[in-house]
Motif scaffolding. Structure first.
Motif, PDB file in Angstrom:
ATOM      1  N   ILE A 139      85.712  42.151  96.083  1.00 48.00           N
ATOM      2  CA  ILE A 139      86.050  41.900  97.485  1.00 48.00           C
ATOM      3  C   ILE A 139      86.680  43.164  98.053  1.00 48.00           C
ATOM      4  CG2 ILE A 139      87.343  40.480  99.129  1.00 48.00           C
ATOM      5  CD1 ILE A 139      87.420  38.257  97.047  1.00 48.00           C
ATOM      6  N   ILE A 140      86.281  43.537  99.261  1.00 50.65           N
ATOM      7  CA  ILE A 140      86.846  44.709  99.919  1.00 50.65           C
ATOM      8  C   ILE A 140      87.305  44.346 101.332  1.00 50.65           C
ATOM      9  CG2 ILE A 140      85.527  46.402  98.595  1.00 50.65           C
ATOM     10  CD1 ILE A 140      83.557  46.601 100.908  1.00 50.65           C
ATOM     11  N   ALA A 141      88.382  44.994 101.771  1.00 51.07           N
ATOM     12  CA  ALA A 141      88.867  44.829 103.145  1.00 51.07           C
ATOM     13  C   ALA A 141      87.924  45.572 104.090  1.00 51.07           C
ATOM     14  CB  ALA A 141      90.286  45.383 103.263  1.00 51.07           C
ATOM     15  N   MET A 142      87.510  44.925 105.158  1.00 54.27           N
ATOM     16  CA  MET A 142      86.452  45.479 106.002  1.00 54.27           C
ATOM     17  C   MET A 142      86.887  45.872 107.412  1.00 54.27           C
ATOM     18  SD  MET A 142      83.509  45.785 104.474  1.00 54.27           S
ATOM     19  CE  MET A 142      82.319  45.756 105.826  1.00 54.27           C
ATOM     20  N   ASP A 143      88.114  45.595 107.835  1.00 59.85           N
ATOM     21  CA  ASP A 143      88.480  45.864 109.225  1.00 59.85           C
ATOM     22  C   ASP A 143      88.518  47.363 109.511  1.00 59.85           C
ATOM     23  OD1 ASP A 143      88.921  43.813 111.156  1.00 59.85           O
ATOM     24  OD2 ASP A 143      90.829  44.772 111.652  1.00 59.85           O
ATOM     25  N   PRO A 144      87.952  47.829 110.621  1.00 59.81           N
ATOM     26  CA  PRO A 144      88.025  49.247 110.992  1.00 59.81           C
ATOM     27  C   PRO A 144      89.346  49.529 111.716  1.00 59.81           C
ATOM     28  CG  PRO A 144      86.613  48.087 112.538  1.00 59.81           C
ATOM     29  CD  PRO A 144      87.059  47.079 111.521  1.00 59.81           C
ATOM     30  N   TYR A 145      90.355  49.876 110.947  1.00 62.08           N
ATOM     31  CA  TYR A 145      91.695  50.006 111.534  1.00 62.08           C
ATOM     32  C   TYR A 145      92.515  50.990 110.706  1.00 62.08           C
ATOM     33  CZ  TYR A 145      96.444  48.609 112.934  1.00 62.08           C
ATOM     34  OH  TYR A 145      97.747  48.598 113.372  1.00 62.08           O
ATOM     35  N   ILE A 146      93.157  51.930 111.385  1.00 62.07           N
ATOM     36  CA  ILE A 146      94.072  52.858 110.733  1.00 62.07           C
ATOM     37  C   ILE A 146      95.491  52.373 110.996  1.00 62.07           C
ATOM     38  CG2 ILE A 146      94.898  55.227 110.570  1.00 62.07           C
ATOM     39  CD1 ILE A 146      92.089  54.878 109.525  1.00 62.07           C
ATOM     40  N   GLY A 147      96.076  51.746 110.010  1.00 60.95           N
ATOM     41  CA  GLY A 147      97.411  51.178 110.124  1.00 60.95           C
ATOM     42  C   GLY A 147      97.630  50.242 108.960  1.00 60.95           C
ATOM     43  N   LEU A 148      98.814  50.236 108.425  1.00 58.41           N
ATOM     44  CA  LEU A 148      99.083  49.472 107.217  1.00 58.41           C
ATOM     45  C   LEU A 148      99.363  48.007 107.540  1.00 58.41           C
ATOM     46  CD1 LEU A 148      99.328  49.535 104.200  1.00 58.41           C
ATOM     47  CD2 LEU A 148     101.729  50.177 104.438  1.00 58.41           C
ATOM     48  N   LYS A 149      98.413  47.165 107.218  1.00 57.24           N
ATOM     49  CA  LYS A 149      98.543  45.715 107.357  1.00 57.24           C
ATOM     50  C   LYS A 149      97.469  45.079 106.488  1.00 57.24           C
ATOM     51  CE  LYS A 149      95.289  44.949 111.131  1.00 57.24           C
ATOM     52  NZ  LYS A 149      95.019  44.203 112.372  1.00 57.24           N
ATOM     53  N   SER A 150      97.525  43.772 106.355  1.00 52.53           N
ATOM     54  CA  SER A 150      96.469  43.067 105.645  1.00 52.53           C
ATOM     55  C   SER A 150      95.260  42.948 106.560  1.00 52.53           C
ATOM     56  CB  SER A 150      96.946  41.672 105.228  1.00 52.53           C
ATOM     57  OG  SER A 150      98.060  41.755 104.366  1.00 52.53           O
ATOM     58  N   SER A 151      94.099  43.255 106.014  1.00 46.76           N
ATOM     59  CA  SER A 151      92.880  43.181 106.819  1.00 46.76           C
ATOM     60  C   SER A 151      92.543  41.735 107.175  1.00 46.76           C
ATOM     61  CB  SER A 151      91.718  43.803 106.049  1.00 46.76           C
ATOM     62  OG  SER A 151      90.513  43.674 106.780  1.00 46.76           O
ATOM     63  N   PRO A 152      92.134  41.466 108.415  1.00 47.06           N
ATOM     64  CA  PRO A 152      91.705  40.107 108.800  1.00 47.06           C
ATOM     65  C   PRO A 152      90.241  39.830 108.460  1.00 47.06           C
ATOM     66  CG  PRO A 152      91.703  41.511 110.726  1.00 47.06           C
ATOM     67  CD  PRO A 152      92.201  42.365 109.590  1.00 47.06           C
ATOM     68  N   THR A 153      89.511  40.853 108.005  1.00 48.11           N
ATOM     69  CA  THR A 153      88.110  40.665 107.617  1.00 48.11           C
ATOM     70  C   THR A 153      87.886  41.246 106.226  1.00 48.11           C
ATOM     71  OG1 THR A 153      87.449  42.750 108.694  1.00 48.11           O
ATOM     72  CG2 THR A 153      87.278  40.733 110.001  1.00 48.11           C
ATOM     73  N   HIS A 154      87.035  40.566 105.447  1.00 50.16           N
ATOM     74  CA  HIS A 154      86.747  40.999 104.079  1.00 50.16           C
ATOM     75  C   HIS A 154      85.283  40.753 103.760  1.00 50.16           C
ATOM     76  CE1 HIS A 154      91.138  40.383 103.936  1.00 50.16           C
ATOM     77  NE2 HIS A 154      91.120  41.291 102.999  1.00 50.16           N
ATOM     78  N   ARG A 155      84.823  41.370 102.694  1.00 53.51           N
ATOM     79  CA  ARG A 155      83.458  41.129 102.212  1.00 53.51           C
ATOM     80  C   ARG A 155      83.491  40.889 100.709  1.00 53.51           C
ATOM     81  NH1 ARG A 155      78.894  44.642 104.728  1.00 53.51           N
ATOM     82  NH2 ARG A 155      79.377  43.101 106.354  1.00 53.51           N
ATOM     83  N   PHE A 156      82.846  39.803 100.290  1.00 52.06           N
ATOM     84  CA  PHE A 156      82.701  39.452  98.878  1.00 52.06           C
ATOM     85  C   PHE A 156      81.273  39.758  98.468  1.00 52.06           C
ATOM     86  CE2 PHE A 156      81.581  35.815  95.889  1.00 52.06           C
ATOM     87  CZ  PHE A 156      82.149  36.388  94.771  1.00 52.06           C
TER      88      PHE A 156
END
Length: 354
Positions: A139-156
């Motif tokens: 599983i990888i975090a997929m959100d296009p965002y530069i900033g430290l937080k938990s991604s709201p989108t992922h891919r399995f």
């Protein structure tokens, strides 16, 4: 679970099973499913294996929010195939997900996805002696965002790779080097999760070890740097005074599926086993007193890997007579016989491939 299937137009030629290597060849298809906050896991699909596009700002590239697993498919002599403790892998994937703020996946959905993919790719399961089909869910975090937080989108995803032996030595003993300076993980961190960060943290010391002629690093605890934890890609076992000893799980050691299988199988066979804290000095002292009989690693990739030399500082010891010992050899053969269906499964670990 509804799974959309998109088959490849031109299947790839299958490789020579005598020269598979490990992790370099991949099958025709892969499973993919996405997660969106507020929706959950959705859009389950099987597509042709290949690259996929991500933004340069995709969070996994910058913050390492990713987890993975590894398991194998074994072909039996009658041509059927089977899995070894697959639900345990997916349950551990969810434990890793919790540690990295990644949404968990229903284990039954994971099993359905894997079985559907294997039904399509069953022709890729190799049958040459010692070969398997390696399964890599991740599983990888997929959100296009530069900033430290938990991604709201992922891919399995699940990808498959026909493989031979993990180590070039095969079942022959390997040499391991104890790092006096570097640590892999500490309690309270990510050591118990199967995540990329733990493996990245091992690379520098592993290169030093390999330059010195050793296969892997044996890690010590990150606080006192004296208690044995695990090897870079394996859990570690010692046979001392006829007792199989492995470091206890303490939050910085991966709870290996093969580690657990070794312990349970050895107990089932009436062998003495112990999970406890053991220092590197205790290991060397046991060797000096003639009580260290064997050392071996365990993991999905290599199954069992005997260790014949351990280097720590300016000291190097040879374990036993330098060859594979009877306990590690016996456990290796027993596990392989269960996994390949050559013997009975006394602990109900096998799941047939549908």
């Amino acid at each position: 679970m509804d799974i959309t299937i998109n088959k490849i137009d031109t299947p790839k030629a299958h490789p020579d099973e005598a020269n598979l290597g490990f992790g370099t060849i991949f099958t025709d298809h892969m499973f993919v499913m996405d997660y969106t906050e507020g929706i959950g896991w959705h859009d389950a699909r099987i597509t042709p294996y290949g690259p996929f596009e991500v933004s340069p700002a995709t969070m996994v590239l910058h913050y390492g929010q990713t987890i993975f697993e590894g398991l194998k498919v074994y072909k039996k002599e009658d041509g059927s195939a089977q899995l070894f403790r697959p639900k345990d892998n997916f349950e551990r994937l969810n434990r890793s997900a919790h540690a990295l703020c990644i949404p968990e996946i229903n284990v039954d959905d994971c099993m359905e996805a894997l079985h559907t993919l294997l039904e399509m790719e069953k022709g890729w399961i190799p049958s040459a002696p010692g070969t398997t089909l390696y399964v890599r869910p991740f599983i990888i975090a997929m959100d296009p965002y530069i900033g430290l937080k938990s991604s709201p989108t992922h891919r399995f995803m699940i990808i498959l790779s026909p493989v031979g032996a993990y180590y070039p030595e095969g079942f022959n003993p390997v040499k391991i080097w104890v790092s006096p300076e570097h640590v892999r993980a500490v309690r309270g961190g990510l050591g118990a999760a199967k995540t990329a960060a733990n493996y990245a943290a091992s690379l520098y010391a592993t290169e030093i070890a390999q330059a010195e002629g050793y296969t892997q690093v044996l890690w010590l605890d990150g606080v006192e740097r004296k208690y044995v934890e695990e090897v870079g890609s394996m859990n570690i076992f010692f046979v001392i005074d006829d007792e199989i000893v492995t470091p206890e799980l303490n939050g910085s050691i991966l709870a290996g599926i093969t580690r657990d299988s070794v312990l349970k199988l050895a107990k089932h066979q009436g062998k003495k086993v112990a999970e406890k804290r053991i220092s590197i000095d205790e290991v060397f002292k046991a060797h000096e007193e003639g009580r260290l009989q064997e050392c071996f690693g365990s993991g999905t990739a290599a199954v069992i890997s005997p260790v014949n030399k351990i280097k720590f500082g300016d000291r190097e010891i040879t374990v036993g007579d330098g060859g594979a010992g009877p306990i590690s050899s016996g456990i290796f053969n027993d596990l392989m016989d269960i996994q390949f269906g050559r013997s009975e499964d006394p602990l109900n670990w096998i799941v047939p491939v549908k």
